[in-house]
Design an enzyme around this catalytic site. Structure first.
Site, PDB file in Angstrom:
ATOM      1  N   GLU A  16      -5.262  -7.730  -4.240  1.00  0.00           N
ATOM      2  CA  GLU A  16      -6.369  -6.836  -3.863  1.00  0.00           C
ATOM      3  C   GLU A  16      -6.025  -5.368  -4.099  1.00  0.00           C
ATOM      4  OE1 GLU A  16      -5.070  -9.145  -1.822  1.00  0.00           O
ATOM      5  OE2 GLU A  16      -6.638 -10.668  -1.717  1.00  0.00           O
ATOM      6  N   ILE A  47      17.689   8.286  -6.618  1.00  0.00           N
ATOM      7  CA  ILE A  47      17.500   9.098  -5.412  1.00  0.00           C
ATOM      8  C   ILE A  47      16.058   8.974  -4.925  1.00  0.00           C
ATOM      9  CG2 ILE A  47      17.350  11.490  -4.539  1.00  0.00           C
ATOM     10  CD1 ILE A  47      20.222  10.674  -4.828  1.00  0.00           C
ATOM     11  N   ASN A  56      16.732   7.916 -11.317  1.00  0.00           N
ATOM     12  CA  ASN A  56      17.701   8.913 -10.824  1.00  0.00           C
ATOM     13  C   ASN A  56      18.420   8.454  -9.557  1.00  0.00           C
ATOM     14  OD1 ASN A  56      15.833   9.296  -8.781  1.00  0.00           O
ATOM     15  ND2 ASN A  56      15.060  11.238  -9.585  1.00  0.00           N
ATOM     16  N   ASP A  91      11.522   5.934  -8.629  1.00  0.00           N
ATOM     17  CA  ASP A  91      11.973   4.805  -7.803  1.00  0.00           C
ATOM     18  C   ASP A  91      10.907   4.419  -6.784  1.00  0.00           C
ATOM     19  OD1 ASP A  91      14.805   4.762  -8.790  1.00  0.00           O
ATOM     20  OD2 ASP A  91      14.818   6.774  -7.920  1.00  0.00           O
ATOM     21  N   LEU A 117       2.420   7.036  -3.711  1.00  0.00           N
ATOM     22  CA  LEU A 117       3.247   6.400  -4.738  1.00  0.00           C
ATOM     23  C   LEU A 117       2.737   5.009  -5.091  1.00  0.00           C
ATOM     24  CD1 LEU A 117       6.691   7.614  -3.375  1.00  0.00           C
ATOM     25  CD2 LEU A 117       5.477   8.472  -5.383  1.00  0.00           C
ATOM     26  N   SER A 152     -15.994 -18.427  -4.460  1.00  0.00           N
ATOM     27  CA  SER A 152     -16.628 -18.141  -3.169  1.00  0.00           C
ATOM     28  C   SER A 152     -17.250 -16.755  -3.135  1.00  0.00           C
ATOM     29  CB  SER A 152     -15.641 -18.301  -2.016  1.00  0.00           C
ATOM     30  OG  SER A 152     -14.426 -17.738  -2.307  1.00  0.00           O
ATOM     31  N   ARG A 166     -21.774 -14.923   3.889  1.00  0.00           N
ATOM     32  CA  ARG A 166     -21.569 -16.281   3.405  1.00  0.00           C
ATOM     33  C   ARG A 166     -22.784 -17.139   3.775  1.00  0.00           C
ATOM     34  NH1 ARG A 166     -18.633 -21.044   5.775  1.00  0.00           N
ATOM     35  NH2 ARG A 166     -18.044 -22.323   3.996  1.00  0.00           N
ATOM     36  N   HIS A 183      -9.782 -14.161   9.095  1.00  0.00           N
ATOM     37  CA  HIS A 183     -10.666 -13.867   7.974  1.00  0.00           C
ATOM     38  C   HIS A 183     -11.923 -13.099   8.391  1.00  0.00           C
ATOM     39  CE1 HIS A 183      -8.043 -16.558   5.936  1.00  0.00           C
ATOM     40  NE2 HIS A 183      -8.803 -16.721   4.865  1.00  0.00           N
ATOM     41  N   HIS A 188       8.425  20.218  -5.080  1.00  0.00           N
ATOM     42  CA  HIS A 188       9.476  19.289  -5.471  1.00  0.00           C
ATOM     43  C   HIS A 188      10.071  19.679  -6.822  1.00  0.00           C
ATOM     44  CE1 HIS A 188       6.756  17.310  -2.674  1.00  0.00           C
ATOM     45  NE2 HIS A 188       7.744  16.508  -2.337  1.00  0.00           N
ATOM     46  N   HIS A 190      15.107  16.946  -3.938  1.00  0.00           N
ATOM     47  CA  HIS A 190      13.856  16.203  -4.150  1.00  0.00           C
ATOM     48  C   HIS A 190      12.640  17.041  -3.736  1.00  0.00           C
ATOM     49  CE1 HIS A 190      10.686  13.179  -3.379  1.00  0.00           C
ATOM     50  NE2 HIS A 190      10.522  13.840  -2.255  1.00  0.00           N
ATOM     51  N   ARG A 203     -24.194 -13.095  -0.605  1.00  0.00           N
ATOM     52  CA  ARG A 203     -23.228 -13.189  -1.714  1.00  0.00           C
ATOM     53  C   ARG A 203     -23.895 -13.842  -2.930  1.00  0.00           C
ATOM     54  NH1 ARG A 203     -19.173 -18.347  -0.801  1.00  0.00           N
ATOM     55  NH2 ARG A 203     -20.661 -19.637   0.284  1.00  0.00           N
ATOM     56  N   GLY A 230       0.002  10.894  -6.013  1.00  0.00           N
ATOM     57  CA  GLY A 230       0.718  11.422  -4.854  1.00  0.00           C
ATOM     58  C   GLY A 230       1.090  10.247  -3.966  1.00  0.00           C
TER      59      GLY A 230
HETATM   60  C1  LIG Z   1       2.621   5.767  -0.521  1.00  0.00           C
HETATM   61  C2  LIG Z   1       3.570   6.868  -0.282  1.00  0.00           C
HETATM   62  N1  LIG Z   1       4.534   6.731   0.640  1.00  0.00           N
HETATM   63  C3  LIG Z   1       5.394   7.740   0.882  1.00  0.00           C
HETATM   64  C4  LIG Z   1       5.297   8.912   0.207  1.00  0.00           C
HETATM   65  C5  LIG Z   1       6.237  10.066   0.532  1.00  0.00           C
HETATM   66  N2  LIG Z   1       7.169  10.286  -0.587  1.00  0.00           N
HETATM   67  C6  LIG Z   1       6.967  11.227  -1.513  1.00  0.00           C
HETATM   68  S1  LIG Z   1       8.152  11.250  -2.685  1.00  0.00           S
HETATM   69  C7  LIG Z   1       8.993   9.987  -1.936  1.00  0.00           C
HETATM   70  C8  LIG Z   1      10.263   9.466  -2.511  1.00  0.00           C
HETATM   71  C9  LIG Z   1      10.072   9.198  -3.918  1.00  0.00           C
HETATM   72  O1  LIG Z   1      11.245   8.861  -4.545  1.00  0.00           O
HETATM   73  P1  LIG Z   1      11.248   8.832  -6.113  1.00  0.00           P
HETATM   74  O2  LIG Z   1      10.028   8.207  -6.600  1.00  0.00           O
HETATM   75  O3  LIG Z   1      12.524   8.235  -6.533  1.00  0.00           O
HETATM   76  O4  LIG Z   1      11.159  10.346  -6.513  1.00  0.00           O
HETATM   77  P2  LIG Z   1      12.358  11.379  -6.748  1.00  0.00           P
HETATM   78  O5  LIG Z   1      12.925  11.715  -5.404  1.00  0.00           O
HETATM   79  O6  LIG Z   1      13.331  10.715  -7.620  1.00  0.00           O
HETATM   80  O7  LIG Z   1      11.673  12.534  -7.370  1.00  0.00           O
HETATM   81  C10 LIG Z   1       8.310   9.562  -0.803  1.00  0.00           C
HETATM   82  C11 LIG Z   1       8.781   8.480   0.084  1.00  0.00           C
HETATM   83  C12 LIG Z   1       4.278   9.027  -0.765  1.00  0.00           C
HETATM   84  N3  LIG Z   1       4.072  10.119  -1.491  1.00  0.00           N
HETATM   85  N4  LIG Z   1       3.454   7.983  -1.007  1.00  0.00           N
HETATM   86  C1  LIG Z   2     -14.688 -18.714   4.078  1.00  0.00           C
HETATM   87  C2  LIG Z   2     -14.977 -19.490   2.850  1.00  0.00           C
HETATM   88  O1  LIG Z   2     -16.083 -19.759   2.482  1.00  0.00           O
HETATM   89  N1  LIG Z   2     -13.927 -19.806   2.187  1.00  0.00           N
HETATM   90  C3  LIG Z   2     -14.003 -20.546   0.977  1.00  0.00           C
HETATM   91  C4  LIG Z   2     -13.842 -19.595  -0.185  1.00  0.00           C
HETATM   92  O2  LIG Z   2     -13.718 -20.260  -1.376  1.00  0.00           O
HETATM   93  C5  LIG Z   2     -12.653 -21.137  -1.407  1.00  0.00           C
HETATM   94  C6  LIG Z   2     -12.562 -21.670  -2.786  1.00  0.00           C
HETATM   95  O3  LIG Z   2     -13.832 -21.956  -3.280  1.00  0.00           O
HETATM   96  C7  LIG Z   2     -12.827 -22.231  -0.364  1.00  0.00           C
HETATM   97  O4  LIG Z   2     -11.728 -23.095  -0.365  1.00  0.00           O
HETATM   98  C8  LIG Z   2     -12.916 -21.566   0.987  1.00  0.00           C
HETATM   99  O5  LIG Z   2     -13.182 -22.515   1.994  1.00  0.00           O
HETATM  100 MG   LIG Z   3      14.120   8.779  -7.568  1.00  0.00          MG
END
Ligand SMILES: Cc1ncc(C[n+]2csc(CCOP(=O)(O)OP(=O)(O)O)c2C)c(N)n1
Ligand SMILES: CC(=O)N[C@H]1CO[C@H](CO)[C@@H](O)[C@@H]1O
Ligand SMILES: [Mg+2]
Ligand SMILES: *[C@@H]1O[C@H](CO)[C@@H](O)[C@H](O)[C@H]1NC(C)=O
Ligand SMILES: CC(=O)N[C@H]1CO[C@H](CO)[C@@H](O)[C@@H]1O
Length: 680
Positions: free
Chosen positions: A418, A189, A187, A157, A118, A386, A528, A481, A30, A263, A359, A116
């Site tokens: 998460e 793009i 950029n 981007d 993104l 929990s 649990r 769940h 690239h 790119h 737990r 890598g």
């Molecule tokens: C999670 C994830 N999805 C898709 C890709 C594939 N991918 C690599 S670069 C790119 C576009 C990135 O655009 P940008 O961040 O703007 O980089 P530029 O083209 O400006 O260098 C994509 C979709 C990747 N590397 N990671």
């Molecule tokens: C599946 C379970 O136990 N869920 C409980 C997790 O904790 C929250 C908050 O304490 C409870 O509302 C959920 O019932």
């Molecule tokens: Mg870009």
């Protein structure tokens, strides 16, 4: 910041051409983003503090290339700034076995995190910044600023479109991480072309709303002074992370500048030539570095960086006299050692101890060890009550000004994020100082963070996922769940411990192995519902990943189970015994650890001659490695009281005994070899 001179422009051209030459030689890669970001790379790197001869010096400034596809840029920098990467290495860009793989990899000197995919890098950088703030708040003393570095990030981007980055950056704003500086390659793009096909949002307003400071550079292609000024301004921001929106032209200088065609494809040969001519280089030469550029970086960056490190060592020596205890602890952490005897704090259980949910057993472990292990840091994605991950005396990791906690606090409130949590704990782990970072959520929602979990395994960050509510046993919350395929997925990852402990001793073993791991992450799946303390379990045995819980002579069957099902299998064995059927019980809390035991040991657990039945209230996929027959759940769960749901799926002593009898009948008279036996 020193005045800019011709040497700066020469250095920028050198970076541009070294990057283009790598891509051209490999005929893959690239060139676009490196051409656009070379000025920022020069300006940021020349003022960074690091020692290329000791790339892991703890108080270095850190640099993360979140738009990892522009890796040729990073390799150019690592070479020019004195890291162990030669021109010959650059010529091997993207070749098998080279030190210059297709995207940045954590093991390479000077690469802070693997990028890598993104969005991950900038989220890792939030973790690096958290780690730095925690080290500073824990060990700095008046007159002894042991930790005061910055984390710099480049991102494009794509990173800003990814949800994981939003999660992490939102938290970074809340946490007021003034030590984080991100430079956005605006950029317009991406691969599909102009960003106007999908990305019109006002990134500036979004980041301001997150609580970031946002600065601008309007001509990132050429305005070195503008970049330098913005950078200085960014570093002054003590209670906000900074995003510098730097407008650039992808492929600047190339005939394809400004277009998505630059790119991800090498420049055409005539384009490379015109670019070299335009920049004042010989169009017929490649991989050229003017001596002045080496000299400039050596004098302005490398030597001062080495001097900073020497001064830091002197400061640390004085610190050790003034604060011997803190210094000893910090030194131990830098050496990557856990305190001696910490394992003696792990709780041990007898069969007569009461039944407890795993737990809860996990909470007891954390409560028992947090004081021994100052490197233990982590929290939950909004499931603290929990998931039971907060020890009683925990201080939250929060900006002091918020009144919610301290930067020396070690309990992180991740919010319902998460994936961000996964990327952040990877970053904390990558910081060094022996950080043992953990994140907690329901096992089913670890899947939300799959991108980060995979990178933990790939990079070898020994992070810990505390994954509670690990089965249909969670009951009424129902199929949304209840994990089914989750462990099969996690077990399929190379370099991943996937623990599903059956009782208190096994929970202690899981933490023991996870915390001793230097390069392997762990998921600890926890119930649990209450689980009995098993006759025959021990920390020692469970630390082997699998063991015979109950042996019997002339057995008719081996029943192997994990977690909450082990206790039920023990009862199933009693039902079978009443019918004069003898069963051995094996507990297999972690496939990964078990697979690394000796062949003899594994054969002693899964011997030839009798059939093996696996029992687990999850997908059966993967169990054929160990068992001839599997009893599991290859459909989604149901909502209901936990014990009722177990009955519904027949995971009762009687239900399991019936499956065991069927298995014995099926294999009667047949030659039964252990499934462990394979051609290679
Ligand atoms: C999670 C994830 N999805 C898709 C890709 C594939 N991918 C690599 S670069 C790119 C576009 C990135 O655009 P940008 O961040 O703007 O980089 P530029 O083209 O400006 O260098 C994509 C979709 C990747 N590397 N990671
Ligand atoms: C599946 C379970 O136990 N869920 C409980 C997790 O904790 C929250 C908050 O304490 C409870 O509302 C959920 O019932
Ligand atoms: Mg870009
Ligand atoms: C999107 O960008 C392309 C390329 O610059 C331009 O031709 C087009 O007019 C733009 N479309 C809109 C709706 O802004
Ligand atoms: C965020 C942070 O701690 N910044 C510090 C970086 O280092 C310089 C001195 O080397 C300090 O002045 C900053 O406060």
């Amino acid at each position: 910041m020193k005045q800019l001179t011709d040497i700066d422009n020469l250095a920028v051209s050198t970076i541009r051409l070294l990057s283009v030459d790598q891509v051209s030689k490999a005929n893959s890669g690239h060139p676009g983003a490196p051409l656009g970001m070379a000025p920022a790379a020069h300006v940021v790197w020349r003022q960074m503090r690091f020692n290329p001869k000791n790339p892991t010096w703890i108080n270095r400034d850190r640099f993360v290339l979140s738009n990892g596809h522009s890796v040729a840029l990073l390799y150019s920098l690592l070479h020019l700034f004195g890291f162990d990467l030669t021109i010959e290495d650059l010529k091997q860009f993207r070749q098998v076995g080279s030190k210059t793989p297709g995207h940045p990899e954590y093991e390479l000197p000077g690469v802070e995190v693997t990028t890598g995919p993104l969005g991950q890098g900038v989220s890792n950088a939030v973790g690096l910044a958290i780690a730095q703030a925690n080290i500073a708040a824990t060990y700095n003393k008046p007159g002894f600023e042991l930790s005061n570095n910055f984390t710099y990030v480049f991102l494009g981007d794509g990173c800003l479109q990814e949800g994981v980055a939003s999660e992490a950056c939102s938290l970074a704003g809340h946490l007021q991480l003034g030590n984080l500086v991100a430079i956005y390659d605006d950029n317009r793009i991406t691969i599909d072309g102009n960003t106007n096909v999908s990305f019109d949002e006002d990134v500036v307003k979004r980041f301001e709303a997150y609580g970031w400071e946002v600065l601008f550079v309007n001509n990132g292609d050429e305005d070195l002074q503008g970049i330098a000024d913005a950078l200085e301004q960014a570093k002054k921001s003590k209670d906000k992370p900074t995003l510098i929106k730097m407008t650039t032209t992808i492929g600047f200088g190339s005939l394809a500048a400004g277009s998505h065609s630059v790119h991800g494809a090498p420049l055409k040969a005539d384009d490379v030539k015109q670019l070299k001519t335009k920049l004042g280089f010989n169009p017929d030469e490649s991989f050229v570095v003017p001596q002045e550029v080496y000299d400039y970086y050596n004098k302005n960056t490398i030597q001062p960086g080495q001097q900073y490190e020497r001064e830091w060592e002197e400061l640390f020596a004085k610190y050790a006299e003034a604060y011997p205890n803190e210094a000893a602890e910090f030194k131990r952490r830098l050496e990557g050692k856990l305190p001696e005897n910490w394992e003696s704090k792990l709780p041990v259980y007898k069969p007569t101890d009461s039944a407890v949910a795993s737990r809860k057993l996990s909470e007891i472990v954390i409560e028992s060890i947090y004081n021994e292990l100052p490197e233990l840091i982590g929290g939950s994605a909004d499931l603290t009550p929990s998931n039971l991950t907060r020890w009683s005396k925990a201080v939250d990791f929060q900006p002091p000004a918020s009144g919610l906690g301290e930067f020396s606090g070690r309990y992180i409130r991740f919010g319902v994020r998460e994936h961000g949590m996964g990327a952040i704990i990877n970053g904390i782990s990558a910081y060094g100082a022996n950080f043992k970072a953990f994140g907690a959520t329901f096992l089913n929602f670890v899947s939300y963070a799959a991108g980060a979990v995979r990178l933990a395994a790939l990079s070898g960050h020994p992070v810990i996922w505390v994954a509670t509510h690990d089965s249909i046993g969670l009951g009424e919350d129902g199929p949304t769940h209840q994990p089914i395929e989750t462990l099969a997925h996690l077990r399929a990852l190379p370099n991943m411990h996937v623990w599903r402990p059956a009782d208190g001793n096994e929970v202690s073993a899981a933490y023991r192995v996870a915390l001793n791991s230097k390069h392997t992450p762990s998921v600890i799946s926890l119930s649990r519902q209450n689980l009995p303390q098993l006759e025959g379990s021990s920390i020692e045995k469970a630390s082997k990943g699998g063991y015979v819980l109950q042996e019997v002579e002339n057995a008719d069957i081996t029943i192997v189970a994990t977690g909450s099902e082990v206790g039920i299998c023990v009862d199933a064995a009693k039902v079978l015994a009443n019918k004069n059927i003898k069963s051995r019980i094996v507990s297999l809390p972690d496939f990964h650890t078990f697979d690394r035991q000796s062949e003899e040991y594994r054969a002693s657990v899964f011997p030839d001659g009798i059939p093996i039945l696996s029992v687990e209230v999850l997908s059966t996929l993967g169990w054929s490695k160990y068992a001839h027959q599997s009893f599991g759940i290859d459909r989604f769960g149901v909502s209901g009281k936990g014990p009722e749901v177990y009955k519904f799926f027949n995971f009762t002593p009687e239900g399991i005994a019936e499956k065991a009898e069927k298995t014995i009948t099926f294999y009667k008279g047949k030659t039964v070899e252990s499934p462990l036996k394979k051609a290679f």
